[in-house]
Write a protein that holds these residues in place. Structure first.
Motif, mmCIF file in Angstrom:
data_model
loop_
_atom_site.group_PDB
_atom_site.id
_atom_site.type_symbol
_atom_site.label_atom_id
_atom_site.label_comp_id
_atom_site.label_asym_id
_atom_site.label_seq_id
_atom_site.Cartn_x
_atom_site.Cartn_y
_atom_site.Cartn_z
ATOM 1 N N GLY A 199 0.804 -1.218 0.000
ATOM 2 C CA GLY A 199 0.000 0.000 0.000
ATOM 3 C C GLY A 199 0.842 1.276 0.000
ATOM 4 O O GLY A 199 1.967 1.314 -0.520
ATOM 5 N N VAL B 217 0.015 9.752 9.317
ATOM 6 C CA VAL B 217 -0.882 9.558 8.173
ATOM 7 C C VAL B 217 -2.321 9.459 8.677
ATOM 8 O O VAL B 217 -2.735 8.464 9.263
ATOM 9 C CB VAL B 217 -0.483 8.312 7.360
ATOM 10 N N LYS C 152 -9.151 8.741 13.125
ATOM 11 C CA LYS C 152 -8.307 9.662 12.348
ATOM 12 C C LYS C 152 -8.488 11.102 12.836
ATOM 13 O O LYS C 152 -7.544 11.891 12.825
ATOM 14 C CB LYS C 152 -8.630 9.537 10.862
ATOM 15 N N LEU D 290 8.385 -4.621 12.821
ATOM 16 C CA LEU D 290 7.731 -3.665 13.730
ATOM 17 C C LEU D 290 6.236 -3.901 13.719
ATOM 18 O O LEU D 290 5.557 -3.658 12.720
ATOM 19 C CB LEU D 290 8.026 -2.209 13.327
ATOM 20 N N CYS E 189 -3.280 13.743 4.644
ATOM 21 C CA CYS E 189 -4.136 12.743 3.999
ATOM 22 C C CYS E 189 -3.493 12.398 2.663
ATOM 23 O O CYS E 189 -3.160 13.305 1.892
ATOM 24 C CB CYS E 189 -5.542 13.296 3.767
ATOM 25 N N PRO E 190 -3.327 11.109 2.384
ATOM 26 C CA PRO E 190 -2.688 10.730 1.108
ATOM 27 C C PRO E 190 -3.613 10.868 -0.090
ATOM 28 O O PRO E 190 -3.166 10.785 -1.228
ATOM 29 C CB PRO E 190 -2.326 9.249 1.331
ATOM 30 N N GLY E 191 -4.912 11.099 0.163
ATOM 31 C CA GLY E 191 -5.899 11.079 -0.924
ATOM 32 C C GLY E 191 -6.552 9.708 -0.975
ATOM 33 O O GLY E 191 -6.322 8.876 -0.082
ATOM 34 N N TYR E 192 -7.365 9.508 -1.993
ATOM 35 C CA TYR E 192 -8.081 8.232 -2.123
ATOM 36 C C TYR E 192 -7.230 7.327 -3.020
ATOM 37 O O TYR E 192 -7.100 7.551 -4.222
ATOM 38 C CB TYR E 192 -9.466 8.509 -2.718
ATOM 39 N N ARG F 229 4.842 -5.991 10.363
ATOM 40 C CA ARG F 229 4.617 -6.835 11.550
ATOM 41 C C ARG F 229 4.854 -8.302 11.231
ATOM 42 O O ARG F 229 4.964 -9.126 12.142
ATOM 43 C CB ARG F 229 3.220 -6.624 12.093
HETATM 44 N N1 LIG Z 1 -6.077 4.007 0.888
HETATM 45 C C1 LIG Z 1 -6.634 5.201 1.057
HETATM 46 O O1 LIG Z 1 -7.414 5.680 0.196
HETATM 47 C C2 LIG Z 1 -6.333 6.004 2.303
HETATM 48 C C3 LIG Z 1 -6.955 7.269 2.440
HETATM 49 C C4 LIG Z 1 -6.666 8.038 3.565
HETATM 50 C C5 LIG Z 1 -5.782 7.561 4.524
HETATM 51 N N2 LIG Z 1 -5.214 6.317 4.378
HETATM 52 C C6 LIG Z 1 -4.278 5.877 5.423
HETATM 53 O O2 LIG Z 1 -3.035 5.534 4.817
HETATM 54 C C7 LIG Z 1 -2.363 4.532 5.605
HETATM 55 C C8 LIG Z 1 -1.979 3.371 4.712
HETATM 56 O O3 LIG Z 1 -3.171 2.827 4.182
HETATM 57 P P1 LIG Z 1 -3.224 1.834 2.927
HETATM 58 O O4 LIG Z 1 -4.387 2.236 2.125
HETATM 59 O O5 LIG Z 1 -1.885 1.723 2.320
HETATM 60 O O6 LIG Z 1 -3.637 0.492 3.700
HETATM 61 P P2 LIG Z 1 -3.202 -1.038 3.495
HETATM 62 O O7 LIG Z 1 -2.880 -1.293 2.077
HETATM 63 O O8 LIG Z 1 -4.263 -1.811 4.181
HETATM 64 O O9 LIG Z 1 -1.842 -1.122 4.320
HETATM 65 C C9 LIG Z 1 -1.833 -0.941 5.708
HETATM 66 C C10 LIG Z 1 -0.472 -1.302 6.239
HETATM 67 O O10 LIG Z 1 -0.490 -1.144 7.662
HETATM 68 C C11 LIG Z 1 0.018 -2.335 8.244
HETATM 69 N N3 LIG Z 1 -0.427 -2.528 9.615
HETATM 70 C C12 LIG Z 1 -1.689 -2.626 10.096
HETATM 71 N N4 LIG Z 1 -1.653 -2.851 11.422
HETATM 72 C C13 LIG Z 1 -0.342 -2.889 11.777
HETATM 73 C C14 LIG Z 1 0.350 -3.084 12.987
HETATM 74 N N5 LIG Z 1 -0.285 -3.319 14.139
HETATM 75 N N6 LIG Z 1 1.696 -3.037 12.993
HETATM 76 C C15 LIG Z 1 2.377 -2.813 11.853
HETATM 77 N N7 LIG Z 1 1.784 -2.646 10.657
HETATM 78 C C16 LIG Z 1 0.440 -2.683 10.636
HETATM 79 C C17 LIG Z 1 -0.446 -3.440 7.304
HETATM 80 O O11 LIG Z 1 0.301 -4.629 7.552
HETATM 81 P P3 LIG Z 1 -0.267 -6.105 7.146
HETATM 82 O O12 LIG Z 1 -0.023 -6.276 5.679
HETATM 83 O O13 LIG Z 1 0.523 -6.988 8.011
HETATM 84 O O14 LIG Z 1 -1.741 -6.106 7.473
HETATM 85 C C18 LIG Z 1 -0.107 -2.780 5.978
HETATM 86 O O15 LIG Z 1 1.268 -2.862 5.713
HETATM 87 C C19 LIG Z 1 -3.358 4.150 6.712
HETATM 88 O O16 LIG Z 1 -3.031 4.844 7.895
HETATM 89 C C20 LIG Z 1 -4.693 4.624 6.159
HETATM 90 O O17 LIG Z 1 -5.619 4.873 7.177
HETATM 91 C C21 LIG Z 1 -5.477 5.538 3.292
#
Ligand SMILES: NC(=O)c1ccc[n+]([C@@H]2O[C@H](COP(=O)([O-])OP(=O)(O)OC[C@H]3O[C@@H](n4cnc5c(N)ncnc54)[C@H](OP(=O)(O)O)[C@@H]3O)[C@@H](O)[C@H]2O)c1
Length: 274
Positions: A14, A136, A195, A60, A222-225, A36
């Motif tokens: 991600g 984030v 958040k 981590l 915010c990274p965006g959608y 993790r």
């Molecule tokens: N995608 C969007 O549109 C969007 C929009 C706004 C904000 N965000 C924020 O951007 C950040 C990244 O999101 P993403 O979309 O890339 O999500 P993602 O693809 O679900 O990736 C989340 C990452 O966080 C890890 N993680 C979760 N719990 C953890 C823990 N206890 N310890 C260590 N790592 C952990 C996951 O590891 P595993 O692979 O082991 O589960 C994965 O590597 C998040 O904070 C999210 O809320 C995302």
């Protein structure tokens, strides 16, 4: 002088993976992809190595205090501290989840707010002068999502402290468990509440770090959608596009005047309290 070092939490996939990729190209120092799960982490490192990049790996789990301490001790010993911390790890339940509201609220708050806070509490001890910290967050947590006037006023005033925010987070989970959260004017989703508190927390943390007078700068963003597993690949941005603002904040030059303690979207300061 010790080599500079950057750490990105939850970066085996991600947006976090996009941040590691970008930092490997632009950061003058070692970049740690952390995860993790060892296999998921080392597989991601191998993927970037195939692109000619050289991230390092460290385990981590941000929900495990001993795991955070192990990384802190390693960084202190190997690098004399930490230069860049990107608090990216987060979770969100799918709408289709069958987990109870209480379970969803508790677990989402535990990771997105309390675990990130614990990473900060532990890692802030070793931040070097000119360090950059990026929390984030999300537009899902804009203050306008809160309709509880008293709480909204208090948070907007920016006069709270970290224990008070921790108390609000705990109370939220208790209110969800008691089934009274709807009438209390919280945001509609648990994710939004986590958040919202993370962005509120970032403002306090930024202030505290500024008080060290060491040019340590923290911002929320915010990274965006973004098209990731979290968005069920519905997002419009690629992970590298989503990583852009995070990388920009992680690489803010020394003695920058702005942004500091802000909520940033598309590299621009956004009024989170509007
Ligand atoms: N995608 C969007 O549109 C969007 C929009 C706004 C904000 N965000 C924020 O951007 C950040 C990244 O999101 P993403 O979309 O890339 O999500 P993602 O693809 O679900 O990736 C989340 C990452 O966080 C890890 N993680 C979760 N719990 C953890 C823990 N206890 N310890 C260590 N790592 C952990 C996951 O590891 P595993 O692979 O082991 O589960 C994965 O590597 C998040 O904070 C999210 O809320 C995302």
């Amino acid at each position: 002088m010790a080599r500079r070092v950057a750490v990105v939490t939850g970066s085996n996939k991600g947006i976090g993976l996009g941040v590691v990729r970008g930092l490997c190209k632009q950061f003058d120092g070692d970049v740690y992809l952390t995860a993790r799960d060892e296999k998921r982490g080392t597989d991601a490192v191998a993927e970037l190595q195939r692109e000619g990049l050289s991230p390092k790996f460290h385990l981590l789990d941000i929900s495990d205090h001993a795991s955070i301490e192990r990384l802190r001790d390693f960084l202190k010993q190997q690098y004399g501290g930490l230069d860049v911390l990107v608090n990216n790890a987060g979770i969100a339940y799918k709408n289709s989840s069958t987990a109870s509201a209480a379970e969803q609220a508790e677990n989402t708050m535990a990771v997105n707010f309390f675990a990130n806070l614990n990473v900060c509490k532990t890692m802030f001890d070793i931040l070097k002068p000119h360090a950059r910290v990026v929390n984030v967050s999300s537009v899902a947590g804009l203050l306008q999502r809160l309709s509880n006037p008293e709480m909204k006023k208090k948070i907007a005033s920016n006069e709270y402290n970290i224990p008070q925010l921790e108390q609000i987070a705990k109370q939220y989970v208790e209110d969800v468990k008691a089934g009274v959260h709807a009438e209390k004017g919280y945001p509609k989703s648990h994710y939004s509440m986590t958040k919202l508190l993370l962005t509120a927390l970032s403002r306090v943390q930024a202030r505290e770090l500024q008080n060290r007078n060491q040019d340590i700068v923290l911002n929320a963003c915010c990274p965006g959608y973004v098209s990731t597993d979290m968005s069920s690949h519905g997002g419009t941005k690629t992970i590298d596009e989503g990583a852009d603002t995070l990388i920009y904040l992680a690489l803010l030059p020394p003695n920058v005047n702005s942004p500091i303690g802000e909520f940033v979207e598309n590299r621009k300061i956004s009024d989170w309290t509007a």
